[in-house]
Design a protein around this motif. Structure first.
Motif, mmCIF file in Angstrom:
data_model
loop_
_atom_site.group_PDB
_atom_site.id
_atom_site.type_symbol
_atom_site.label_atom_id
_atom_site.label_comp_id
_atom_site.label_asym_id
_atom_site.label_seq_id
_atom_site.Cartn_x
_atom_site.Cartn_y
_atom_site.Cartn_z
ATOM 1 N N VAL A 177 -11.634 -6.114 7.868
ATOM 2 C CA VAL A 177 -10.263 -6.553 8.113
ATOM 3 C C VAL A 177 -9.915 -6.088 9.518
ATOM 4 N N LEU A 203 -1.216 -10.326 5.847
ATOM 5 C CA LEU A 203 -1.727 -10.712 7.170
ATOM 6 C C LEU A 203 -1.007 -11.955 7.682
ATOM 7 N N PHE A 249 -8.108 -6.214 -1.099
ATOM 8 C CA PHE A 249 -8.980 -6.852 -0.108
ATOM 9 C C PHE A 249 -10.364 -7.123 -0.713
ATOM 10 N N GLY A 251 -3.887 -11.113 11.587
ATOM 11 C CA GLY A 251 -5.190 -10.465 11.493
ATOM 12 C C GLY A 251 -6.299 -11.394 11.042
ATOM 13 N N HIS A 252 -7.470 -10.802 10.878
ATOM 14 C CA HIS A 252 -8.654 -11.560 10.466
ATOM 15 C C HIS A 252 -9.310 -10.868 9.276
ATOM 16 N N ARG A 281 -9.407 -2.525 10.972
ATOM 17 C CA ARG A 281 -8.547 -1.689 10.122
ATOM 18 C C ARG A 281 -9.310 -1.109 8.931
ATOM 19 N N LEU A 295 -2.556 -9.974 1.066
ATOM 20 C CA LEU A 295 -3.206 -9.218 2.131
ATOM 21 C C LEU A 295 -2.282 -8.817 3.270
#
Lengths: 289, 116, 165
Positions: free
Chosen positions: B93, A230, B45, B78-79, B19, A228
């Motif tokens: 996201v 992230l 994702f 990020g989350h 996002r 991902l």
């Protein structure tokens, strides 16, 4: 669960004298439908006033409703009807523990231990009570702020030498957890509990079960992060019908897990998680013991 | 491809710091509808967030904690937030500095409006 | 448990299986010869799966050409409990077929995600390409049996499945 409840309700409607009300009441309790669960249990009790399981069910519901005195009375009734009832001893021990009456809690839990020496939940609860007793014993000489129900001489009586090897892992997060409706566990990479406890409202220690089930979620998180873009994951929060569970990765693929009641603000849950991570990190650095 | 769900998904993506938002089939882990910023790996994702949500849902149930209402994965950059309904998972996201409290609220509201 | 007929297949196949958590995985040449497998415990099952996969793929490719003017690239079938995914992957040894079966521990999205990684890994492998030799029917049977014996640990060290003449 909803299907089970419907099926059990129909079975009870067909035969109101059936003992199925016990399953229905428990299913309702587990799904948080406490008023309905109470009605079912009370009606069942009217038909089966001398049934120990009916009183046991009522006691569990009372605990969930926060009615500790009522729960204690119901379990006391269970004990009179069925003197060898293990759950009643555990329940009474739990109520007394919640009320800070550790000496009395110890007495009931010791009786439970005598009834079933193999029951790990009783052993864990007993160890926790003894930790509290020793802490209370240490605080008592400093003034009246210590738990009122505890007398230092009682703690002396119970402090056998074996207890001096008191499981530090059980009380690793005690200071952080104190006064809050949350609990914390440190799990190793295989999902086994390294430190902390997870005791349900009816006094059962379910740390191993919860740890084993939820540790797999962190594997998923780890796998997801590889794709991902992230960065590394720092926490995972899962809100459920019954609780909020927050997890954080630790060294050696260990996992820190905090479970809190739904009433606890999410921000506070994360704050508790951060403090537990710090505490567990220091403990692991020391060698985990 | 636009669907009747697109306005709900798009509204979530307009939240500050978001996002992308995706509606994903929980079992198959594939996108039902999505609005993504350029460069986002939508299928990855979708697959991974749905799998994470599903695992959390099954684990929480097995641990006696009941159904999962909301999930949030926090990472250094990020989350990922997820909430499910009827075997669908709504996934967001967001940047590390996004207002997760607001996004959570909007997601739960959006989930109520989703009808398939 | 992974077993391979050619060592270069092992690492990418293992990674795919670990990541995607599928139940079975099978990498074969379109002829049905096996390059590697995971999850199968009996040679006869591998043989059946390889033959069926090759047959299914040939059929759907042809169906794709008829309906769409070009062959379908992959096939997905959802059963009651298990799902099947079949697709092709380019390797230094030519095009291969990949068959995988999975249950609720995985998902179509995950399988596709990790299959793309597998496909990329296989395409980038540095493998010596053997001299082309005709794939005779008689050789094929001998080779298939040797190949299966190797996968299930009943044949000595030959790791190449280059057709013999």
């Amino acid at each position: 669960m909803a299907d089970d409840i419907r099926r059990l309700s129909e079975a009870l409607a067909r035969d109101p004298a059936s003992p199925v009300y016990l399953q229905l009441g428990e299913a309702l309790r587990k799904t948080g439908q406490l008023d309905l669960a109470l009605k079912v249990a009370v009606r069942g009790l009217e038909r089966h006033p001398h049934d120990a399981d009916s009183h046991d069910l009522l006691a569990r519901i009372a605990v969930d409703r926060g009615e500790l005195e009522r729960a204690f009375d119901e379990w006391d009734m269970v004990r009179r009807i069925a003197p060898a009832h293990l759950g009643a001893r555990k329940g009474m021990g739990y109520v007394l523990f919640k009320q800070g009456r550790y000496v009395e809690a110890q007495a009931y839990l010791s009786e439970a231990h005598e009834l079933d020496g193999e029951d790990e939940t009783v052993a864990t609860a007993l160890a926790m009570v003894r930790v509290k007793l020793r802490e209370a014993g240490a605080q008592a000489p400093q003034g009246p702020q210590g738990p009122r129900q505890v007398h230092p001489e009682d703690t002396e009586d119970t402090a056998d030498p074996a207890d001096r090897d008191d499981p530090e892992h059980l009380r690793l997060f005690d200071q952080i957890n104190e006064g809050g409706e949350h609990t914390a566990l440190l799990l190793d990479a295989t999902g086994l509990v390294m430190a902390g406890t997870y005791v349900t409202q009816d006094g059962r220690d379910v740390a191993q079960e919860v740890g084993a089930e939820l540790s797999g979620v962190s594997d998923e998180a780890r796998r997801a992060m590889r794709h991902l873009e992230l960065g590394d994951w720092s926490s995972l929060t899962v809100e459920t019908d019954a609780a909020v569970v927050a997890m954080a990765p630790m060294r050696d693929d260990a996992l820190l897990l905090v479970a809190a009641t739904k009433a606890m603000p999410l921000g506070l849950v994360h704050r508790v998680l951060d403090r537990c991570v710090e505490r567990a990190g220091a403990w692991l650095t020391k060698g985990g013991g | 491809m636009k669907t009747n769900l697109t306005p709900i998904i798009s509204a979530l993506t307009r939240q500050r710091g978001v996002r992308g938002s995706l509606l994903v089939d929980e079992t198959d882990g594939v996108i039902i509808d999505a609005t993504l910023h350029v460069g986002m790996k939508g299928p990855a994702f979708a697959a991974l967030a749905a799998s994470l949500y599903r695992k959390a849902r099954l684990s929480a149930d097995a641990a006696g904690l009941g159904g999962v209402t909301f999930l949030r994965l926090r990472a250094t950059e990020g989350h990922v937030c997820a909430a499910g309904k009827n075997e669908m998972v709504l996934v967001i996201v967001a940047d590390a500095r996004a207002n997760i409290g607001l996004i959570r609220m909007e997601m739960l509201k959006a989930l109520e409006r989703l009808v398939i | 448990m992974i077993s391979v007929a050619e060592p270069w297949v092992e690492a990418p196949l293992k990674r795919f299986v670990d990541d995607s958590r599928v139940t079975f995985a099978l990498l074969i040449y379109p002829s049905g010869q096996v390059l590697g497998q995971s999850g199968f415990s009996r040679a006869v099952d591998v043989m059946s799966a390889a033959a069926l996969a090759a047959g299914i793929y040939a059929t759907v490719r042809e169906l794709g050409r008829t309906l769409d003017g070009r062959g379908f690239r992959d096939v997905f079938h959802a059963g009651a409990k298990r799902r099947l995914y079949l697709a092709e992957a380019a390797t230094p040894r030519g095009t291969c077929l990949f068959l995988t079966v999975f249950d609720e521990q995985s998902s179509l999205g995950l399988v596709q995600l990790y299959f793309e990684e597998l496909r990329t890994s296989l395409a980038q492998m540095k493998v010596q390409v053997p001299d082309a030799a005709p794939m005779l029917d008689e050789n094929f049977e001998v080779e298939l049996n040797r190949n299966l014996a190797m996968l299930f640990g009943r044949a000595p060290g030959r790791r190449s499945i280059t057709p013999t003449s």
